[in-house]
Scaffold this active site. Structure first.
Site, short mmCIF file in Angstrom:
data_model
loop_
_atom_site.label_atom_id
_atom_site.label_comp_id
_atom_site.label_asym_id
_atom_site.label_seq_id
_atom_site.Cartn_x
_atom_site.Cartn_y
_atom_site.Cartn_z
N THR A 7 35.02 73.15 40.17
CA THR A 7 33.73 73.80 40.36
C THR A 7 33.93 75.30 40.45
O THR A 7 34.90 75.77 41.02
CB THR A 7 33.07 73.36 41.69
OG1 THR A 7 32.84 71.97 41.65
CG2 THR A 7 31.78 74.07 41.94
N LYS A 40 25.35 71.54 39.70
CA LYS A 40 25.84 71.83 41.05
C LYS A 40 25.03 72.91 41.74
O LYS A 40 25.38 73.34 42.84
CB LYS A 40 27.31 72.25 40.97
CG LYS A 40 28.18 71.21 40.30
CD LYS A 40 29.54 71.77 40.03
CE LYS A 40 30.32 70.90 39.09
NZ LYS A 40 31.55 71.54 38.64
N GLY A 52 24.22 76.10 45.86
CA GLY A 52 25.26 75.54 45.01
C GLY A 52 26.34 74.94 45.88
O GLY A 52 26.53 75.37 47.02
N SER A 131 37.06 76.10 42.85
CA SER A 131 38.39 76.33 42.30
C SER A 131 38.46 77.55 41.39
O SER A 131 39.49 78.21 41.30
CB SER A 131 38.88 75.10 41.54
OG SER A 131 37.95 74.70 40.57
#
Length: 182
Positions: A7, A40, A52, A131
């Site tokens: 993500t 998301k 988010g 990430s």
């Protein structure tokens, strides 16, 4: 079952409001992309709040529900709802096991929320989680400091850069904006 991850969520604020962007990739373990178009980033509380998530999907949806309930309880007050959610998240035996982070915003404020009780407002109007968050954050800060681009355009270009660098981030990005009333 291997951990699902992958993500990048980015929020950028300018004089007109806030743009939040989130990529669509979900990865199983370190090697298999299982979804390209996950959503998301969501609008909450009468479309005035954008949120988010990064982390476990089921945990994030639990947090969305809890956060939306706090927004309703506190009349859409982003800061108050965020602080109350963070307190519950840290203190509740069940909630504190959730593995996710939230990036939330209204037209004036961006906040990062975590299960350790953090409610952090960035100093410079740019925040990222996930990430690929560090890549998107770096790109957004550089663009914000050196261009006159809008918040949404900075978010768009920064997410493109993050997708080029982070293997857990793709280029199928969802954008949501909240604008200030003039």
């Amino acid at each position: 079952m291997p951990e699902m991850r992958g993500t990048t969520i980015l929020a950028v604020k300018d004089d007109h409001g806030v743009a939040i962007a989130g990529d669509g990739q979900v990865t199983l373990g370190q090697a298999i992309v299982v979804k390209h178009g996950a959503r998301k980033v969501r609008r909450l509380y009468r479309d005035r709040i954008v949120c988010g998530f990064a982390g476990s999907t089921a945990d994030a949806f639990t947090l969305f529900e809890k956060f939306e309930a706090k927004l309703e309880e506190f009349g859409g007050n982003l800061v108050r709802a965020s602080v109350e959610l963070a307190k519950d998240w840290r203190n509740d035996k069940y909630l504190r096991r959730l593995e996710a982070m939230l990036l939330v915003a209204d037209a004036e404020t961006i906040l990062m929320l975590s299960g350790t009780g953090d409610v952090i407002e960035p100093d410079d109007g740019v925040a990222a989680i996930g990430s690929g968050g560090a890549y998107a954050l770096s790109a957004a800060r550089a663009l914000r400091r050196n261009t006159d681009l809008s918040a949404e355009e900075i978010a768009r270009r920064s997410m493109e850069i993050a997708a080029e660098i982070c293997v857990f981030t793709n280029d199928r990005v969802v954008f949501e904006t909240v604008t200030r009333n003039s």
